[in-house]
Design an enzyme around this catalytic site. Structure first.
Site, PDB file in Angstrom:
ATOM      1  N   GLU A 426       0.765  -1.151  -0.073  1.00 22.04           N
ATOM      2  CA  GLU A 426      -0.025  -0.071  -0.183  1.00 22.04           C
ATOM      3  C   GLU A 426       1.036   1.222  -0.063  1.00 22.04           C
ATOM      4  O   GLU A 426       0.657   2.283   0.788  1.00 22.04           O
ATOM      5  CB  GLU A 426      -0.843   0.206   0.960  1.00 22.04           C
ATOM      6  CG  GLU A 426      -1.708  -1.183   1.129  1.00 22.04           C
ATOM      7  CD  GLU A 426      -2.928  -1.244   2.205  1.00 22.04           C
ATOM      8  OE1 GLU A 426      -2.927  -0.149   3.025  1.00 22.04           O
ATOM      9  OE2 GLU A 426      -3.875  -1.905   2.288  1.00 22.04           O
ATOM     10  N   GLU A 502      -4.172  -9.066   0.762  1.00 26.26           N
ATOM     11  CA  GLU A 502      -4.554  -8.793   1.922  1.00 26.26           C
ATOM     12  C   GLU A 502      -6.117  -8.684   1.989  1.00 26.26           C
ATOM     13  O   GLU A 502      -6.375  -7.844   1.026  1.00 26.26           O
ATOM     14  CB  GLU A 502      -3.969  -7.554   2.372  1.00 26.26           C
ATOM     15  CG  GLU A 502      -3.788  -7.247   3.889  1.00 26.26           C
ATOM     16  CD  GLU A 502      -2.946  -5.834   4.357  1.00 26.26           C
ATOM     17  OE1 GLU A 502      -2.010  -5.806   3.716  1.00 26.26           O
ATOM     18  OE2 GLU A 502      -3.682  -4.963   4.819  1.00 26.26           O
TER      19      GLU A 502
END
Ligand code: GAL
Length: 810
Positions: A426, A502
């Site tokens: 991210e 994720e």
């Protein structure tokens, strides 16, 4: 130091016995006899500095885990943009509220024998939090910035004949992490003594370019130093029997390149983690100069459009979890027994893959994954050039990223468990052209260092990465959450598959249930707990069932890595701004390693060898008589009938009317009455095949102790994790008990730590007393080196004591 002397004596005797065997290679773990102090001491690197009043510690060591918890530590006033926040707020507990910030020094005397002129000494540090500066006899000999990486230094030229002083300075800045990073020499420190003519550190690269049923071609490249040498490589099977041998025909520059064939190879897989060992022996004439053993697994991996991921030619989906590096109450100090326990719990759930979020895994964890059968996604960074936290890795990205990746790959490339690398999680660099360039640059470094494994990034800015080309360039497009964008991303991205890098981020507290039972995000309660009906998540995330739909219905989805396998220290979402709250609620198991209900939801899908039948909630709801108390069953069976005090509450069967109805059996309108709640699982013909029940408990009466292992090794490191619970007079577990307990350890071990899994507890992990949380806690006892019986006694007011003995043997 005494051990060191003994070791050298043993080597001396050995070399007398085999006259043509030189000293070869000796690896010494620098674990004992360190002096430690927090703070900065300008002269601490000098031999003359007086450290007698410093603490004596054993490494691995985490200086912050003993606390105390303090909400003021690293209080970050910030808006977490990744979490869609636009306004700054005070984040207490974001990094665990433990005293990790500041400087610290470790000092150790090295009393080495006189080195031969042709000997070399390397110092390898597997991870030091953080910014290690390494000094030998007052002189700085090495440094590294990233606290998660491995590095080594050649200290030969700075060693003195007898007494040497090794000193390591560490520094942790505030606002340098989004979770508890730990502090100190939290991984192993090694000394490697070898000949000048020897195999280079991390110099062996094993690949298996051809894998067939009849044979496998094993390619071994060996970097060497020295001329006039001969390299012999043997491959042994798991029983130590030689299955191939080769003497290098030529050495190209400083590298030997050998190809060996193994007939009828046994392939490595999570189900059968078969390992071979390559023994590389280096000779000068008939004198053995060096020997290095490398474990290897023979397996193929492929990621392809329309097929997905295959291991050894068989398509499968990752049943994975993300893990942070802390070990709950033990902090970040690496411990093999604790890692093994985590993996044992995950194996039983049916998990087959781990993602080391968001940094380099420990060598010990990778070794265990090779042995126990877990595929591994080895990650590197949580930040590139753009910041998430003020003092994060972005400060070093431009100067250090390449060498950090090189060390990650070079140290670990021979682990069969690793099936992909991750260059980031991210990263805010997902936005903008510069970010795409960085993604390409990093991926190419991985490819250069290891042409055999693909690279992923956990992407949360999916729309941006669709537009910029960022997602298209990755070997493996990894999506963090955003199941609603999977379809679109798969159309836009050219790879033809998507990884759930994720998933979930469902929040729950073990044994805590909230009413009414309604699905929703960012739910908060006055007790700072989250409900174990597993219907609560975050604004950016979802419940497990939403991922299951994707995994089951979309052949191009290649698996998932659930956030997270265990609770971890720091990031107490949804209570980031509430105090006390200092650890996560995301875990499938809690911080003590005790399974939450969710464990059985995953197990019901993932464990294909044993059935699952699990009932929730607990059945001790005094005061809620007659009130609606939904009952859920997580099961591998398709249907079941529920009974309350003998009365049927009906049969439920999984169906596709909603994700929850598809994966859970739910009785939403049960009215609570104390007694016995029983579920009977039914086969396709409606015949009962298994049952499970929960009984309303009376008052806590007696303490019960259950160790994970009753026999441990007397090495001063091994651990037994003892689950402590209380039962009523009839032996029924008390699920709401909060009794304060005291622990006493006698005999051949010591009390190491305690944890009850309560994210809001600020009781110390290292003091021998703690309250039960939802009727349970875990006490960790550690062996000494003598061996014998370790006796644990647990006492609590008004309760019958609990006693247990663990045997510790050499
Ligand atoms: C993700 C992030 C993780 C963790 C998680 C919590 O966005 O990658 O590190 O913060 O959210 O849900």
């Amino acid at each position: 130091m005494f051990r060191l002397k003994k070791l050298f004596f043993a080597i001396f005797i050995l070399s007398l016995a085999y006259l043509n065997v030189a000293a070869q290679r000796t690896e010494i773990l620098l674990d004992e006899g360190w002096k430690f102090s927090k703070g900065n001491f300008p002269n601490a690197a000098e031999a003359g500095f007086n450290d007698t009043r410093w603490e004596t510690v054993t490494v691995p060591h985490d200086w912050a885990i003993s606390g105390p918890f303090d909400k003021e530590i690293d209080k970050q006033v910030t808006a977490i943009t990744q979490n869609n926040e636009t306004r700054a707020s005070e984040k207490t507990g974001r990094t665990g509220a433990l005293p990790y910030i500041g400087e610290g020094w470790y000092r150790k005397k090295l009393n080495l024998p006189t080195l031969k002129p042709n000997q070399k000494v390397l110092l390898q540090i597997d991870g030091a939090m953080s910014e290690p500066r390494v000094y030998l006899n007052g002189k700085q000999v090495g440094q590294w910035n990233y606290g998660y990486n491995y590095f080594y230094i050649d200290i030969t030229n700075d060693l003195k004949v007898n007494d040497n002083l090794l000193a390591i300075h560490l520094k942790n800045m505030p606002k340098s992490s989004r979770w508890y990073p730990g502090a100190g020499l939290y991984r192993n420190v090694h000394l490697i003594i070898k000949e000048e003519k020897s195999i280079d550190q991390w110099g062996i690269t094993v690949t298996t370019p051809i894998v067939k049923k009849e044979f496998a071609k094993v390619n071994i490249k060996t970097k060497l130093t020295g001329s006039g040498i001969r390299l012999v490589t043997q491959i042994l099977d798991s029983l130590g029997k030689q299955v191939a041998i080769d003497t290098a025909k030529g050495i190209f520059g400083n590298e030997a390149d050998q190809n060996l064939a193994i007939s009828n190879p046994v392939l490595w897989s999570p189900e059968r983690p078969y390992l071979y060992t390559a023994v590389s022996s280096l000779y000068e004439g008939n004198t053995l100069k060096d020997v290095v053993k490398t474990r290897l697994g023979i397996r193929t991996i492929s990621f392809s459009a329309g097929i997905g991921f295959s291991l050894n030619g068989k398509v499968r989906k990752f049943k994975g979890v993300c893990l942070h590096h802390d070990l709950g109450p033990l902090g970040t100090a690496i411990n093999t027994a604790a890692l093994k326990r985590q993996l044992t719990i995950l194996k039983e759930m049916g998990c087959d893959a781990i993602r080391s979020s968001h940094n380099m895994p420990s060598p010990e964890q990778l070794e265990l994954c090779d042995e126990m059968g877990f595929m591994f996604l080895a990650e590197s960074f949580d930040e590139w050039a753009k910041a998430k936290v003020e003092n994060g890795y972005h400060l070093y990205f431009n100067t250090d990223a390449e060498k950090d990746i090189v060390n990650l790959v070079q140290a670990n490339k021979n682990h069969p468990c690793i099936v992909m690398w991750s260059s980031g999680n991210e990263v805010p660099d997902q936005f903008g052209a510069e970010g795409v360039k960085r993604a390409k640059w990093l991926q190419e470094i991985f490819h250069r260092e290891d042409p055999t494994r693909p690279v992923t990034v956990g992407m949360d800015q999916v729309k941006a990465t669709m537009q910029s080309g960022f997602g298209a360039l990755m070997d493996i497009p990894g999506l963090n959450y955003r199941v609603h964008l999977y379809e679109e991303a798969n159309k836009v991205f050219p790879q033809g598959f998507i990884l759930g890098s994720e998933t979930a981020s469902t929040v729950s507290s073990r044994g805590i249930y909230k009413f009414p039972v309604v699905k929703g995000f960012d739910k908060q309660y006055p007790d700072f707990q989250s409900s174990s009906y597993d219907l609560e998540y975050c604004s950016w995330s979802n419940v497990p069932d939403d991922d299951f739909v994707m995994q089951d219905d979309k052949p191009w989805v290649i698996g998932e890595f659930v956030w997270t396998g265990f609770d971890y220290l720091g990031e107490p979402t949804p209570y980031d701004t509430s105090w006390p709250s200092r650890s996560s609620y995301f875990g499938i198991s809690d911080l003590a390693g005790l399974p939450k209900d969710r464990y059985y939801l995953y197990r019901s899908r993932w464990n294909k060898t044993k059935p699952t039948l699990h009932l929730l909630p607990h059945w001790n709801w005094e005061g809620r008589e007659g009130e609606t108390t939904p009952v859920f069953v997580y099961t591998s069976y398709d249907s079941a009938e529920l009974f309350l005090n003998g009365k049927s509450l009906g049969v439920r069967k999984k169906d596709k009317s909603s994700p929850q109805n598809r994966y859970r059996l739910m009785w939403m309108d049960v009215k609570y009455e104390p007694g016995i709640l029983k579920v009977v699982a039914l086969d396709g013909n409606g015949k009962p095949v298994a049952e499970e029940k929960i009984t309303t408990a009376g008052k806590p009466y007696k303490i019960v102790l259950t160790p994970d292992r009753k026999e441990i090794t007397a090495d001063g490191k091994d651990l037994s994790f003892v689950t402590v619970s209380v039962v009523d007079k009839n032996g029924v577990p008390c699920p709401t008990a909060t009794n304060a307990l005291n622990f006493e350890v006698n005999g051949a071990g010591t009390f190491k730590a305690v944890c009850n899994g309560d994210a809001t507890s600020i009781e110390s992990f290292v003091k021998p007393s703690m309250k039960l949380f939802s009727g349970k806690l875990v006490v960790v006892v550690q062996s000494d080196k003598k061996g014998g019986t370790i006796a644990l006694k647990v006492k609590g007011k008004g309760l019958e004591n609990g006693n247990i003995e663990v045997v510790s043997a050499k």
